[in-house]
Enzyme design. Structure first.
Site, PDB file in Angstrom:
ATOM      1  N   ARG A 105      11.267  -0.827  12.494  1.00 16.39           N
ATOM      2  CA  ARG A 105       9.759  -0.845  12.975  1.00 16.39           C
ATOM      3  C   ARG A 105       9.840  -1.918  13.871  1.00 16.39           C
ATOM      4  O   ARG A 105      10.139  -2.996  13.684  1.00 16.39           O
ATOM      5  CB  ARG A 105       8.854  -1.043  11.790  1.00 16.39           C
ATOM      6  CG  ARG A 105       8.618   0.541  11.172  1.00 16.39           C
ATOM      7  CD  ARG A 105       7.675   0.439  10.070  1.00 16.39           C
ATOM      8  NE  ARG A 105       6.391  -0.581  10.303  1.00 16.39           N
ATOM      9  CZ  ARG A 105       5.306  -0.517   9.463  1.00 16.39           C
ATOM     10  NH1 ARG A 105       5.480   0.274   8.193  1.00 16.39           N
ATOM     11  NH2 ARG A 105       4.204  -1.010   9.895  1.00 16.39           N
ATOM     12  N   ARG A 161      11.641  -6.384   5.320  1.00 14.90           N
ATOM     13  CA  ARG A 161      11.681  -4.804   5.605  1.00 14.90           C
ATOM     14  C   ARG A 161      12.182  -4.658   7.034  1.00 14.90           C
ATOM     15  O   ARG A 161      12.905  -3.584   7.332  1.00 14.90           O
ATOM     16  CB  ARG A 161      10.191  -4.438   5.476  1.00 14.90           C
ATOM     17  CG  ARG A 161      10.184  -2.913   5.825  1.00 14.90           C
ATOM     18  CD  ARG A 161       8.681  -2.341   5.512  1.00 14.90           C
ATOM     19  NE  ARG A 161       7.726  -2.723   6.381  1.00 14.90           N
ATOM     20  CZ  ARG A 161       6.395  -2.502   6.573  1.00 14.90           C
ATOM     21  NH1 ARG A 161       6.069  -1.774   5.489  1.00 14.90           N
ATOM     22  NH2 ARG A 161       5.596  -2.765   7.406  1.00 14.90           N
ATOM     23  N   LYS A 213       0.696  -1.162  -0.129  1.00 16.51           N
ATOM     24  CA  LYS A 213      -0.089  -0.078   0.110  1.00 16.51           C
ATOM     25  C   LYS A 213       0.922   1.245  -0.010  1.00 16.51           C
ATOM     26  O   LYS A 213       0.567   2.123  -0.987  1.00 16.51           O
ATOM     27  CB  LYS A 213      -1.059   0.090   1.190  1.00 16.51           C
ATOM     28  CG  LYS A 213      -1.807  -1.108   1.484  1.00 16.51           C
ATOM     29  CD  LYS A 213      -2.878  -1.104   2.453  1.00 16.51           C
ATOM     30  CE  LYS A 213      -2.338  -1.215   3.940  1.00 16.51           C
ATOM     31  NZ  LYS A 213      -1.480  -2.585   4.138  1.00 16.51           N
ATOM     32  N   ARG A 242      -9.401   0.568   8.009  1.00 16.39           N
ATOM     33  CA  ARG A 242      -9.094  -0.892   8.322  1.00 16.39           C
ATOM     34  C   ARG A 242     -10.284  -1.634   9.045  1.00 16.39           C
ATOM     35  O   ARG A 242     -10.203  -2.804   9.509  1.00 16.39           O
ATOM     36  CB  ARG A 242      -8.017  -0.750   9.285  1.00 16.39           C
ATOM     37  CG  ARG A 242      -6.609  -0.908   8.494  1.00 16.39           C
ATOM     38  CD  ARG A 242      -5.453  -1.013   9.460  1.00 16.39           C
ATOM     39  NE  ARG A 242      -4.309  -1.418   9.139  1.00 16.39           N
ATOM     40  CZ  ARG A 242      -3.476  -1.091   8.514  1.00 16.39           C
ATOM     41  NH1 ARG A 242      -3.334   0.315   8.110  1.00 16.39           N
ATOM     42  NH2 ARG A 242      -2.295  -1.790   8.305  1.00 16.39           N
ATOM     43  N   ARG A 263      -0.596  -9.744  12.975  1.00 15.47           N
ATOM     44  CA  ARG A 263      -1.222  -8.460  12.239  1.00 15.47           C
ATOM     45  C   ARG A 263      -2.006  -8.824  11.019  1.00 15.47           C
ATOM     46  O   ARG A 263      -3.019  -8.531  10.617  1.00 15.47           O
ATOM     47  CB  ARG A 263      -0.138  -7.506  11.378  1.00 15.47           C
ATOM     48  CG  ARG A 263       0.484  -6.690  12.550  1.00 15.47           C
ATOM     49  CD  ARG A 263       1.965  -6.030  12.332  1.00 15.47           C
ATOM     50  NE  ARG A 263       2.022  -5.193  11.080  1.00 15.47           N
ATOM     51  CZ  ARG A 263       3.159  -5.089  10.248  1.00 15.47           C
ATOM     52  NH1 ARG A 263       4.380  -5.492  10.608  1.00 15.47           N
ATOM     53  NH2 ARG A 263       2.960  -4.373   8.999  1.00 15.47           N
TER      54      ARG A 263
HETATM   55  P1  B4P Z   1       4.637  -1.549   2.152  1.00 14.92           P
HETATM   56  O1  B4P Z   1       4.076  -0.773   1.070  1.00 14.92           O
HETATM   57  O2  B4P Z   1       5.355  -0.824   3.115  1.00 14.92           O
HETATM   58  O3  B4P Z   1       3.532  -2.142   3.008  1.00 14.92           O
HETATM   59  P2  B4P Z   1       2.042  -1.755   3.500  1.00 14.92           P
HETATM   60  O4  B4P Z   1       0.968  -2.419   2.983  1.00 14.92           O
HETATM   61  O5  B4P Z   1       2.018  -0.110   3.076  1.00 14.92           O
HETATM   62  O6  B4P Z   1       2.165  -1.947   5.130  1.00 14.92           O
HETATM   63  P3  B4P Z   1       1.560  -2.002   6.643  1.00 14.92           P
HETATM   64  O7  B4P Z   1       0.264  -2.426   6.344  1.00 14.92           O
HETATM   65  O8  B4P Z   1       2.496  -2.751   7.463  1.00 14.92           O
HETATM   66  O9  B4P Z   1       1.627  -0.500   7.178  1.00 14.92           O
HETATM   67  P4  B4P Z   1       0.707   0.493   8.048  1.00 14.92           P
HETATM   68  O10 B4P Z   1       1.753   1.670   8.015  1.00 14.92           O
HETATM   69  O11 B4P Z   1      -0.556   0.785   7.199  1.00 14.92           O
HETATM   70  O12 B4P Z   1       5.320  -2.936   1.897  1.00 14.92           O
HETATM   71  C1  B4P Z   1       5.825  -3.948   2.562  1.00 14.92           C
HETATM   72  C2  B4P Z   1       7.245  -4.210   2.009  1.00 14.92           C
HETATM   73  O13 B4P Z   1       7.084  -5.106   0.844  1.00 14.92           O
HETATM   74  C3  B4P Z   1       8.243  -3.040   1.631  1.00 14.92           C
HETATM   75  O14 B4P Z   1       9.590  -3.349   2.318  1.00 14.92           O
HETATM   76  C4  B4P Z   1       8.444  -3.112   0.323  1.00 14.92           C
HETATM   77  O15 B4P Z   1       9.477  -2.604  -0.342  1.00 14.92           O
HETATM   78  C5  B4P Z   1       7.861  -4.609  -0.105  1.00 14.92           C
HETATM   79  N1  B4P Z   1       7.081  -4.619  -1.341  1.00 14.92           N
HETATM   80  C6  B4P Z   1       6.057  -3.797  -1.912  1.00 14.92           C
HETATM   81  N2  B4P Z   1       5.748  -4.166  -3.110  1.00 14.92           N
HETATM   82  C7  B4P Z   1       6.394  -5.115  -3.343  1.00 14.92           C
HETATM   83  C8  B4P Z   1       6.558  -6.015  -4.678  1.00 14.92           C
HETATM   84  N3  B4P Z   1       5.616  -5.762  -5.649  1.00 14.92           N
HETATM   85  N4  B4P Z   1       7.430  -7.133  -4.703  1.00 14.92           N
HETATM   86  C9  B4P Z   1       8.241  -7.373  -3.684  1.00 14.92           C
HETATM   87  N5  B4P Z   1       8.198  -6.574  -2.387  1.00 14.92           N
HETATM   88  C10 B4P Z   1       7.263  -5.468  -2.217  1.00 14.92           C
HETATM   89  O16 B4P Z   1       0.342  -0.030   9.412  1.00 14.92           O
HETATM   90  C11 B4P Z   1       0.747  -0.352  10.756  1.00 14.92           C
HETATM   91  C12 B4P Z   1       0.173  -0.493  11.725  1.00 14.92           C
HETATM   92  O17 B4P Z   1      -0.455   0.799  12.258  1.00 14.92           O
HETATM   93  C13 B4P Z   1      -1.029  -1.474  11.704  1.00 14.92           C
HETATM   94  O18 B4P Z   1      -0.631  -2.915  12.153  1.00 14.92           O
HETATM   95  C14 B4P Z   1      -2.003  -0.882  13.017  1.00 14.92           C
HETATM   96  O19 B4P Z   1      -1.402  -1.314  14.194  1.00 14.92           O
HETATM   97  C15 B4P Z   1      -1.621   0.691  12.921  1.00 14.92           C
HETATM   98  N6  B4P Z   1      -2.722   1.244  12.014  1.00 14.92           N
HETATM   99  C16 B4P Z   1      -2.567   1.926  10.897  1.00 14.92           C
HETATM  100  N7  B4P Z   1      -3.657   2.353  10.204  1.00 14.92           N
HETATM  101  C17 B4P Z   1      -4.630   2.017  11.022  1.00 14.92           C
HETATM  102  C18 B4P Z   1      -6.231   2.248  11.101  1.00 14.92           C
HETATM  103  N8  B4P Z   1      -6.784   2.642   9.924  1.00 14.92           N
HETATM  104  N9  B4P Z   1      -6.715   1.560  11.946  1.00 14.92           N
HETATM  105  C19 B4P Z   1      -6.183   0.999  13.094  1.00 14.92           C
HETATM  106  N10 B4P Z   1      -4.849   0.811  13.311  1.00 14.92           N
HETATM  107  C20 B4P Z   1      -3.991   1.251  12.293  1.00 14.92           C
END
Ligand code: B4P
Length: 190
Positions: free
Chosen positions: A134, A128, A14, A89, A145
């Site tokens: 993190r 990551r 994302k 979420r 998660r």
């Molecule tokens: P990212 O792009 O970093 O992943 P994400 O889906 O954004 O991450 P996440 O769900 O953990 O984070 P958030 O901050 O929202 O990609 C992950 C990895 O994959 C990276 O290293 C990237 O390089 C790699 N990658 C990406 N695309 C790739 C591909 N095509 N091929 C190979 N590798 C690839 O949330 C963090 C925490 O905050 C949650 O757990 C929760 O506790 C809290 N939170 C956030 N929003 C909330 C909400 N609305 N309600 C309640 N809690 C919330």
């Protein structure tokens, strides 16, 4: 306004894809994960609450998240559109977003769901974790998660299917290839 929800399990890409979308479509960006991490590094009261949930791999309570988003949306009135990254979420968050956008005569234009199998998610997040610093990128918290995603977050898919704005995207492959599919979905919603 062009309002895009980018959705998917933890590690589905994302945050990665949001960067490309913002640049191409000139949208404002709201990442609840980034907002929460900024609160944590600022040692605010909200940050202290958020950290206690994030470190356990749990969702931060809806009322905290919805209040934070409300403030942020107010500051973006007049923007061309917004990409919501990591929000909603829960179904309660999705309902709150509908109401907040309706106050500005707006709504979600498209919800893009990045589909990635669990083994790949775990692998990406562990990788990551080697450099991110993190506290939630370790095996135990990653597993938690993903299970929280399955029980509390995945019902949001049906919410947007019912609104007829749902698009599933294959989230495995090159970042550029996935971005092409996302771009086509957003173009179709314009
Ligand atoms: P990212 O792009 O970093 O992943 P994400 O889906 O954004 O991450 P996440 O769900 O953990 O984070 P958030 O901050 O929202 O990609 C992950 C990895 O994959 C990276 O290293 C990237 O390089 C790699 N990658 C990406 N695309 C790739 C591909 N095509 N091929 C190979 N590798 C690839 O949330 C963090 C925490 O905050 C949650 O757990 C929760 O506790 C809290 N939170 C956030 N929003 C909330 C909400 N609305 N309600 C309640 N809690 C919330």
């Amino acid at each position: 306004m062009l309002n895009v929800v980018i959705f998917g399990p933890p590690g589905s890409g994302k945050g990665t894809q949001s960067e490309n979308i913002i640049e191409k479509f000139n949208l404002a960006h709201i990442s609840t994960g980034d907002l929460l991490r900024a609160e944590i590094s600022g040692h605010t009261q909200l940050g202290t609450i958020a950290k206690s949930f994030i470190d356990k791999g749990e969702l931060v309570p809806d009322e905290t998240i919805i209040g934070m988003i409300d403030n942020k949306i107010e500051s973006l009135v007049g923007a061309k559109g917004v990409i919501f990254d990591g929000f909603p979420r829960t179904v309660a968050q999705a309902e709150a977003l509908e109401e907040l956008l309706a106050e500005h005569n707006s709504k979600v234009s498209v919800m893009v769901n990045l589909e990635v199998p669990k083994e790949e998610l775990v692998e990406r997040l562990l990788k990551r974790g080697e450099t991110s610093g993190r506290s939630d990128d370790n095996l135990e918290t990653i597993e938690k998660r993903i299970s929280v995603y399955e029980s509390q977050t995945s019902p949001v898919i049906d919410f947007y299917k019912a609104k007829k704005v749902y698009k599933a995207i294959q989230g495995v492959g090159s970042v550029d290839g996935i971005f092409e599919s996302i771009s086509a979905a957003i173009e179709g919603a314009k």
